[in-house]
Design an enzyme around this catalytic site. Structure first.
Site, PDB file in Angstrom:
ATOM      1  N   ALA A  35     -10.024 -31.302 -62.697  1.00  0.00           N
ATOM      2  CA  ALA A  35      -9.795 -32.397 -63.660  1.00  0.00           C
ATOM      3  C   ALA A  35      -8.330 -32.809 -63.573  1.00  0.00           C
ATOM      4  O   ALA A  35      -7.600 -32.862 -64.556  1.00  0.00           O
ATOM      5  CB  ALA A  35     -10.190 -31.989 -65.076  1.00  0.00           C
ATOM      6  N   HIS A  40      -0.638 -32.301 -62.496  1.00  0.00           N
ATOM      7  CA  HIS A  40      -0.997 -31.515 -61.309  1.00  0.00           C
ATOM      8  C   HIS A  40      -0.392 -32.129 -60.047  1.00  0.00           C
ATOM      9  O   HIS A  40       0.027 -31.418 -59.130  1.00  0.00           O
ATOM     10  CB  HIS A  40      -2.520 -31.465 -61.141  1.00  0.00           C
ATOM     11  CG  HIS A  40      -3.249 -30.751 -62.232  1.00  0.00           C
ATOM     12  ND1 HIS A  40      -4.020 -31.405 -63.165  1.00  0.00           N
ATOM     13  CD2 HIS A  40      -3.331 -29.442 -62.542  1.00  0.00           C
ATOM     14  CE1 HIS A  40      -4.550 -30.527 -63.993  1.00  0.00           C
ATOM     15  NE2 HIS A  40      -4.144 -29.328 -63.648  1.00  0.00           N
ATOM     16  N   ASP A 153       2.058 -24.570 -69.487  1.00  0.00           N
ATOM     17  CA  ASP A 153       1.459 -23.290 -69.877  1.00  0.00           C
ATOM     18  C   ASP A 153       2.542 -22.220 -69.719  1.00  0.00           C
ATOM     19  O   ASP A 153       2.480 -21.385 -68.813  1.00  0.00           O
ATOM     20  CB  ASP A 153       0.244 -22.994 -68.994  1.00  0.00           C
ATOM     21  CG  ASP A 153      -0.835 -24.055 -69.159  1.00  0.00           C
ATOM     22  OD1 ASP A 153      -1.447 -24.104 -70.221  1.00  0.00           O
ATOM     23  OD2 ASP A 153      -1.021 -24.852 -68.220  1.00  0.00           O
ATOM     24  N   SER A 188      -2.568 -32.902 -70.023  1.00  0.00           N
ATOM     25  CA  SER A 188      -3.484 -31.763 -70.021  1.00  0.00           C
ATOM     26  C   SER A 188      -4.886 -32.268 -69.759  1.00  0.00           C
ATOM     27  O   SER A 188      -5.260 -33.346 -70.239  1.00  0.00           O
ATOM     28  CB  SER A 188      -3.447 -31.072 -71.391  1.00  0.00           C
ATOM     29  OG  SER A 188      -4.551 -30.201 -71.530  1.00  0.00           O
ATOM     30  N   SER A 189      -5.663 -31.488 -69.010  1.00  0.00           N
ATOM     31  CA  SER A 189      -7.056 -31.879 -68.776  1.00  0.00           C
ATOM     32  C   SER A 189      -7.807 -31.954 -70.102  1.00  0.00           C
ATOM     33  O   SER A 189      -8.747 -32.726 -70.253  1.00  0.00           O
ATOM     34  CB  SER A 189      -7.736 -30.865 -67.859  1.00  0.00           C
ATOM     35  OG  SER A 189      -6.966 -30.701 -66.685  1.00  0.00           O
TER      36      SER A 189
HETATM   37  O1  PAF Z   1      -3.516 -23.164 -65.572  1.00  0.00           O
HETATM   38  C1  PAF Z   1      -4.667 -23.163 -65.066  1.00  0.00           C
HETATM   39  O2  PAF Z   1      -5.221 -24.203 -64.718  1.00  0.00           O
HETATM   40  C2  PAF Z   1      -5.404 -21.839 -64.901  1.00  0.00           C
HETATM   41  O3  PAF Z   1      -5.167 -20.986 -65.971  1.00  0.00           O
HETATM   42  C3  PAF Z   1      -5.121 -21.138 -63.566  1.00  0.00           C
HETATM   43  C4  PAF Z   1      -3.659 -20.731 -63.431  1.00  0.00           C
HETATM   44  C5  PAF Z   1      -5.501 -22.047 -62.419  1.00  0.00           C
HETATM   45  C6  PAF Z   1      -5.963 -19.855 -63.464  1.00  0.00           C
HETATM   46  O4  PAF Z   1      -7.321 -20.121 -63.581  1.00  0.00           O
END
Ligand code: PAF
Length: 284
Positions: A35, A40, A153, A188-189
């Site tokens: 997503a 990203h 995060d 954020s997704s």
């Molecule tokens: O931040 C995320 O998207 C997830 O927690 C991760 C680091 C890919 C682990 O599943």
């Protein structure tokens, strides 16, 4: 090349990485749950500056969701993700199935204390064990030189830094700054869960943290500043507030007043979306 190569098995991932290694190339990994949004893409673009080849993984990891959480409805769009990754300069998508990632009979866990305690660790007790397990596996599957994670995060980033060091995993963990919408909302997704009115209110979380961080960096005691921030977040229409806390920027130990680099972190519910955000707090 107009489509991104996709591998779905550990063996195929390792074969590609081994071929790059034989050619003397370095490799970066960008772990995601798909997503994908501009945040990203910034991770992928950063990874492109850190290594010759960039692998992105897309895996919605069941072990980091509790049974009542949003694993089933978590947004999934592999074709859209692959197109975005290609445009951002990614070289390979690793998209394993749950069966490929987790062998039947699996009975190994990765338990992290320290930075995993408190904050989201209190409200989502299964989460960091699941993250530590899957990221350890992704590191060992891909064996990249460097892996890039978002500061959005922040607790997750510190947990990953900690267990990578504790387990002597030979991967450099790189943290990238949070990417925000024009009004300050952290990308954020899970923002996809927000209705129009909720979306309009959501930037108040970042605004409250920014205001509180300014007071804290001026030397104010944390207690009253954090209470004022919670009141502002509640007044903006957030439902329950999981936490607003001041922590040491490295260890995430609780901090009463800022004397060395600290981090102000919050999690609160806007409708069905649990939003998290954090800002740095440095001494003025
Ligand atoms: O931040 C995320 O998207 C997830 O927690 C991760 C680091 C890919 C682990 O599943």
């Amino acid at each position: 090349m107009d489509t991104l190569p996709i591998v779905r098995t550990v063996a195929d991932l390792r074969a590609q990485v081994a071929a790059w290694r034989r050619a003397g190339l370095t490799v970066a990994l960008v772990p995601t749950m798909g997503a994908l949004h501009a945040g990203h893409m910034a991770l992928v673009e950063r990874a492109c500056t850190l290594a010759d080849k960039v692998v992105a993984s897309v895996f919605v990891n069941p072990t980091q969701f509790a049974p009542h959480e949003d694993f089933e409805r978590y947004p999934r769009d592999e074709a859209g993700d692959a197109a975005k990754l290609l445009a951002a300069g990614c070289h390979l998508l690793y998209a394993p199935s749950v069966a490929e990632m987790y062998a039947e009979g699996r009975c190994t866990t990765v338990a992290v204390g320290g930075p995993a305690e408190g904050l989201c660790g209190t409200f989502r007790p299964q989460m960091f064990g699941g993250v530590a397990l899957v990221v350890t596996k992704l590191f060992l599957q891909a064996l990249p030189d460097v892996a890039v994670f978002g500061e959005k995060d922040y607790q997750q980033l510190q947990v990953i830094r900690r267990f990578t060091r504790d387990l002597d995993i030979p991967v450099r963990v790189d943290g990238a700054p949070t990417v925000r919408e024009a009004d300050g909302l952290a990308m954020s997704s899970r923002n996809a869960y927000l209705g129009a009115d909720e979306r309009a209110r959501a930037p108040a979380l970042y605004a409250a943290l920014t205001e509180a961080a300014a007071a804290l960096s001026g030397g104010a005691a944390a207690g009253p500043v954090l209470e004022a921030a919670k009141a502002r977040i509640a007044a903006a229409g957030f439902g329950s507030i999981d936490y607003v806390e001041l922590r040491d920027a490295d260890t995430l130990a609780p901090v009463g007043r800022v004397e060395r680099p600290a981090r102000l972190l919050a999690a609160a519910w806007m409708g069905k979306a649990r939003l998290i955000d954090n800002v740095p707090v440095v001494t003025a």
